[in-house]
Motif scaffolding. Structure first.
Motif, PDB file in Angstrom:
ATOM      1  N   ILE A   1       3.364   6.391 -19.759  1.00 15.79           N
ATOM      2  CA  ILE A   1       4.830   6.259 -19.694  1.00 15.79           C
ATOM      3  C   ILE A   1       5.329   6.641 -18.309  1.00 15.79           C
ATOM      4  O   ILE A   1       6.167   5.958 -17.718  1.00 15.79           O
ATOM      5  CB  ILE A   1       5.499   7.109 -20.795  1.00 15.79           C
ATOM      6  CG1 ILE A   1       5.189   6.513 -22.174  1.00 15.79           C
ATOM      7  CG2 ILE A   1       7.006   7.225 -20.567  1.00 15.79           C
ATOM      8  CD1 ILE A   1       5.534   7.426 -23.343  1.00 15.79           C
ATOM      9  N   SER A   2       4.801   7.730 -17.775  1.00 17.69           N
ATOM     10  CA  SER A   2       5.193   8.176 -16.444  1.00 17.69           C
ATOM     11  C   SER A   2       4.791   7.162 -15.372  1.00 17.69           C
ATOM     12  O   SER A   2       5.538   6.909 -14.423  1.00 17.69           O
ATOM     13  CB  SER A   2       4.578   9.548 -16.152  1.00 17.69           C
ATOM     14  OG  SER A   2       5.027  10.054 -14.923  1.00 17.69           O
ATOM     15  N   ALA A   3       3.608   6.562 -15.526  1.00 19.91           N
ATOM     16  CA  ALA A   3       3.161   5.528 -14.582  1.00 19.91           C
ATOM     17  C   ALA A   3       4.114   4.339 -14.611  1.00 19.91           C
ATOM     18  O   ALA A   3       4.479   3.795 -13.561  1.00 19.91           O
ATOM     19  CB  ALA A   3       1.736   5.084 -14.918  1.00 19.91           C
ATOM     20  N   ILE A   4       4.535   3.944 -15.794  1.00 16.81           N
ATOM     21  CA  ILE A   4       5.480   2.828 -15.931  1.00 16.81           C
ATOM     22  C   ILE A   4       6.826   3.200 -15.330  1.00 16.81           C
ATOM     23  O   ILE A   4       7.464   2.369 -14.668  1.00 16.81           O
ATOM     24  CB  ILE A   4       5.624   2.411 -17.411  1.00 16.81           C
ATOM     25  CG1 ILE A   4       4.319   1.799 -17.916  1.00 16.81           C
ATOM     26  CG2 ILE A   4       6.794   1.455 -17.610  1.00 16.81           C
ATOM     27  CD1 ILE A   4       3.815   0.603 -17.140  1.00 16.81           C
ATOM     28  N   ASP A   5       7.257   4.432 -15.526  1.00 13.83           N
ATOM     29  CA  ASP A   5       8.516   4.876 -14.902  1.00 13.83           C
ATOM     30  C   ASP A   5       8.447   4.725 -13.387  1.00 13.83           C
ATOM     31  O   ASP A   5       9.393   4.239 -12.759  1.00 13.83           O
ATOM     32  CB  ASP A   5       8.825   6.337 -15.261  1.00 13.83           C
ATOM     33  CG  ASP A   5       9.248   6.524 -16.712  1.00 13.83           C
ATOM     34  OD1 ASP A   5       9.590   5.526 -17.384  1.00 13.83           O
ATOM     35  OD2 ASP A   5       9.209   7.685 -17.175  1.00 13.83           O
ATOM     36  N   ASP A   6       7.322   5.128 -12.805  1.00 12.22           N
ATOM     37  CA  ASP A   6       7.147   4.986 -11.353  1.00 12.22           C
ATOM     38  C   ASP A   6       7.124   3.515 -10.939  1.00 12.22           C
ATOM     39  O   ASP A   6       7.731   3.129  -9.941  1.00 12.22           O
ATOM     40  CB  ASP A   6       5.849   5.667 -10.890  1.00 12.22           C
ATOM     41  CG  ASP A   6       5.908   7.176 -10.982  1.00 12.22           C
ATOM     42  OD1 ASP A   6       7.021   7.739 -10.960  1.00 12.22           O
ATOM     43  OD2 ASP A   6       4.836   7.799 -11.074  1.00 12.22           O
ATOM     44  N   PHE A   7       6.419   2.698 -11.719  1.00 12.54           N
ATOM     45  CA  PHE A   7       6.345   1.270 -11.423  1.00 12.54           C
ATOM     46  C   PHE A   7       7.741   0.639 -11.488  1.00 12.54           C
ATOM     47  O   PHE A   7       8.128  -0.128 -10.596  1.00 12.54           O
ATOM     48  CB  PHE A   7       5.401   0.578 -12.409  1.00 12.54           C
ATOM     49  CG  PHE A   7       5.404  -0.923 -12.309  1.00 12.54           C
ATOM     50  CD1 PHE A   7       4.876  -1.560 -11.195  1.00 12.54           C
ATOM     51  CD2 PHE A   7       5.944  -1.698 -13.323  1.00 12.54           C
ATOM     52  CE1 PHE A   7       4.885  -2.942 -11.095  1.00 12.54           C
ATOM     53  CE2 PHE A   7       5.954  -3.084 -13.238  1.00 12.54           C
ATOM     54  CZ  PHE A   7       5.425  -3.703 -12.115  1.00 12.54           C
ATOM     55  N   GLU A   8       8.497   0.961 -12.510  1.00 13.14           N
ATOM     56  CA  GLU A   8       9.839   0.388 -12.649  1.00 13.14           C
ATOM     57  C   GLU A   8      10.773   0.873 -11.545  1.00 13.14           C
ATOM     58  O   GLU A   8      11.590   0.113 -11.038  1.00 13.14           O
ATOM     59  CB  GLU A   8      10.393   0.680 -14.043  1.00 13.14           C
ATOM     60  CG  GLU A   8       9.649  -0.114 -15.111  1.00 13.14           C
ATOM     61  CD  GLU A   8      10.046   0.234 -16.539  1.00 13.14           C
ATOM     62  OE1 GLU A   8      10.783   1.237 -16.750  1.00 13.14           O
ATOM     63  OE2 GLU A   8       9.607  -0.494 -17.454  1.00 13.14           O
TER      64      GLU A   8
END
Length: 194
Positions: free
Chosen positions: A82-89
């Motif tokens: 989830i945190s990786a996706i937050d960074d990606f977004e």
């Protein structure tokens, strides 16, 4: 693996980051050293801090997203995905803003952009979160850049399969005339326990 040396290195990191707390490069180096010491969770905190001070750094995003996906896989912990996706977004939003300003290449001297590796790592995170449509969206939106990326094709094939779109999975799989793509698909299936 000497505990005394590790403690001294952690003390050095703490002192350096306290003295130079506004410099992204210090946080970045602290993260890299923490990763080498095997303290990936601490490294993530340092990378997060580095991004607060340098949020147009492609390499930082690549490193932190990759590390978070790695930890999500190693610890079977969705929170890292989830945190990786937050960074990606976040990076995606910043990249769009940057592109909308139509600045010349001279204003992007640091070459801020989303790399194929970042797309791939984000796709792995989406896969862990069972958000298969997002993987396909990335692949289709970036087809010109990603079609030659074997590992990106492999994760997209798995996403198609999970969505029951076997025909599309087979079409993509048939684009590769070597065993490389099949090997990637099988490795990913092993990684995800499919």
């Amino acid at each position: 693996d000497d505990p005394e040396i590790n403690n001294k290195l952690h003390e050095l990191i703490d002192k350096t980051t306290a003295l130079e707390s506004k410099h992204a490069s210090v946080w970045w180096k602290a993260a890299a050293l923490s990763t080498q010491l095997g303290d990936k969770k601490q490294a993530i905190q340092y990378y997060d801090e580095a991004l607060k001070h340098d949020h147009f750094n492609t390499i930082l995003y690549e490193l932190i997203i990759s590390l978070k996906v790695n930890l999500a896989l190693e610890e079977n912990d969705e929170s890292y995905a989830i945190s990786a996706i937050d960074d990606f977004e976040k990076m995606t939003r910043q990249n769009k803003q940057f592109e909308q300003k139509s600045l010349s290449a001279a204003h992007n001297s640091r070459d801020f952009h989303i790399t194929n590796e970042i797309y791939y790592q984000a796709s792995l995170a989406y896969y862990l979160l069972e958000q298969y449509d997002n993987i396909i969206t990335i692949f289709e939106d970036q087809i010109e850049n990603l079609a030659s990326e074997t590992k990106m094709s492999a994760i997209t094939i798995l996403a198609y399969e999970k969505l029951g779109e076997q025909v599309k999975a087979n079409e993509l799989n048939n684009t590769d005339k070597t065993d490389e793509l099949s090997n990637y698909v099988n490795n990913l299936k092993n990684t995800f326990g499919n």
